[in-house]
Every structure is written in structure tokens, then in C-alpha cells.
Design an enzyme around this catalytic site. Sequence first.
Site, PDB file in Angstrom:
ATOM      1  CE  LYS A 203      -3.892   2.309   2.468  1.00  0.00           C
ATOM      2  NZ  LYS A 203      -4.828   1.900   3.728  1.00  0.00           N
ATOM      3  NE  ARG A 213      -5.974  11.374   2.662  1.00  0.00           N
ATOM      4  CZ  ARG A 213      -5.297  10.145   2.672  1.00  0.00           C
ATOM      5  NH1 ARG A 213      -6.074   9.178   2.753  1.00  0.00           N
ATOM      6  NH2 ARG A 213      -4.006  10.198   2.338  1.00  0.00           N
ATOM      7  NE  ARG A 224      -3.683   8.047   6.979  1.00  0.00           N
ATOM      8  CZ  ARG A 224      -4.845   8.034   6.345  1.00  0.00           C
ATOM      9  NH1 ARG A 224      -4.818   8.167   5.063  1.00  0.00           N
ATOM     10  NH2 ARG A 224      -5.683   8.518   7.070  1.00  0.00           N
ATOM     11  CD  GLU A 240       5.913  -3.982   4.128  1.00  0.00           C
ATOM     12  OE1 GLU A 240       5.016  -5.051   4.816  1.00  0.00           O
ATOM     13  OE2 GLU A 240       5.975  -3.332   4.716  1.00  0.00           O
ATOM     14  CE  LYS A 255      -6.346   1.762  -0.952  1.00  0.00           C
ATOM     15  NZ  LYS A 255      -6.890   1.984   0.497  1.00  0.00           N
ATOM     16  CB  SER A 281     -10.984   7.599  -4.388  1.00  0.00           C
ATOM     17  OG  SER A 281      -9.645   8.014  -3.554  1.00  0.00           O
ATOM     18  CE1 TYR A 320     -14.726   3.200  -3.890  1.00  0.00           C
ATOM     19  CE2 TYR A 320     -13.001   3.764  -4.948  1.00  0.00           C
ATOM     20  CZ  TYR A 320     -13.435   3.446  -3.896  1.00  0.00           C
ATOM     21  OH  TYR A 320     -12.808   3.596  -2.510  1.00  0.00           O
TER      22      TYR A 320
END
Length: 331
Positions: A203, A213, A224, A240, A255, A281, A320
Site C-alpha cells: 500500500k 479522504r 502517512r 512486505e 494499492k 478513488s 467503484y
Amino acid sequence: MTTYGSFPGSRPRRLRTTPVMRRMVAETRLHPADFILPAFVREGVSEPVPISAMPGVVQHTRDSLKKAAAEAVAAGISGIMLFGVPEESKKDALGTAGTDPDGILQVALRDVRAEVGDELLVMSDLCLDETTDHGHCGVLDELGRVDNDATLERYAEMAQVQADAGAHVVGPSGMMDGQIGVVRDALDQIGREDVAILAYTAKYSSAFYGPFREAVGSSLKGDRKTYQQDPANVRESLRELALDLEEGADMVMVKPAGPYLDILAKVAEAVDVPVAAYQISGEYSMVEAAAEKGWLDRDRAIFETLTGIKRAGARNILTYWAVEAAQKLRD
């Protein structure tokens, strides 16, 4: 006089001549079962709330979420990934709404399971960012840094309440070191060996999260970058990946999807577990905005992006457009 040897002997265009020919030789095929629908449910609203940065996407009420889940079943998609949006007054430093059995996400999980049973995989975002007043994915220490191990304790509790609420799959998305192992242990301790883990393995800290957001009413202060991955790195993702598999991940995910197709391809080549990708998004909103301007063909762009993600190695795609794309494929 014609010299026939000057013409090509091999003509790949023969396999592109008609729609039926192109369909027959297609190397990558989309299917409704490839798709998972991310969905937002907001506490304390009586009507779905449109998300201005994501045209066509809403923050659901509990009732409209149940209808969306039923529509997803009818479309033939595989799952729905739920994100809870609590009232602002219920956010705090520890994200306690995320472990409250009556928190909005847990309530929504019970609603959707009651509505669709096992006809749809009911999946839950396992992270604190929607429920903390600082908007980070974990607990902060006295210096304002995300405390990895204190956060893991919260994730363990979240996993248990989400499983109790009916999640078939939990998706730890905070990028804390050791999160998959802690979540697996927490689930097994309460006898929920049946609940699967979709690991957010790679990610990245991305600019493309912007519209999300608004979707989750984020209270984020700062960024982050200390826990999400640096977009410049490749080998870090494979590290990872190895850790997540060692800790018990059932499925792994990359992602965002579109800007990281190279990472997706490397992950898919390296593993024998299902690989997912999240078309986030910003990827969605760019296409919708350009289509609204008349700058591209919306449907063609949607299916081209989805095909590219699957071609790169994704078994499943969080998008989506999941229900819309599935319906068009079925039609």
C-alpha cells in the site's frame, strides 16, 4: 510486375478483423466474479450523501447499503468491502468506535450479512483512520508518531469484533509491521479460523487517495509516509509480501492499482495465493472527470483500465465500478 516476396508473410492483423475474432483470441477476460465493491456507510444520516469528488458514489445509510449489497449479488460480483464513517463526536485518539460492537462498521456488517448471507463475501476494512480524531491509521505516542505495537493491540480487538459482526474477510490496511500475524492470532483465539485475511501488502503513499479522504470524512493531520510505502521502491514490496505470507495472509493486495501495475505483476508472479488490486478513488475520479468534460469515452476507459489491471495479474479488483461493470459484462 508484382514481387510478392516484398509483402509480409506473417499478418497478425488477421486476428483483429472482426469483433468475434478479437473476442475469440482475447488473452485476458473480465468476469463479474473478478470484482469487489468498496462501499461507505455513514452514521446518523437519513439519506445517502453524494461524494462530490467521486461522482456516482455515495456515503450510504444502513438501508441504502443493504440495497447496494443486494444489487451486488444480482450483478454477480464476489464481494463488498465496507468502510464505516462514524459521527465526528465519536472519534477519539484511540479510534474506539472501531472496536465498539455498536460502532457503525460493525452494525453495517451485521446488516449486510443479514441481507445477503453467504451469497456475497462481506469484507471489512480493518484500520483506525476512519475512527481517530487525528486521522492516522494507528495510535499515536507522546511525540505524535504512530506507535506500531500499540496499534497492533487495537487491530487485534478490531479483528475480533468484525468477525463477531459477520465479516467473511478482514482487510488490515494500516501497513503496521506484524499486523497480519497479530490479526490471525486474534481471530484464531476466538475460534474464527474460518475468517480470511486480505492483506494490504503493498500500500503506497499516494496522491491518488485524495477523493477517499472526503468519502470517509478523514480527520488526517500530516501524512502517512512513515508507514505507507515509498512510491520509488519495488523490492520493499516483495519484502512486505514475504512477511505477510509468513504471517498467514490468505490473499494479498496492491494499492493503488493503475500507477503500480509493475508491482502488481511482480507480486502475481511471485505467489500462489490470490492477488487483488484496489483501483482507488483518484483513479476512478480522473476517468469520471475526463468523461464529464467529453475528453474520453467513459465506458471504453473503464474497461481498458480494468483489463489492464487484470492483465497485470490481479485475480480480483476492488473498484467503484464493480456493479456497473459486472452488469455490462452480463448484458
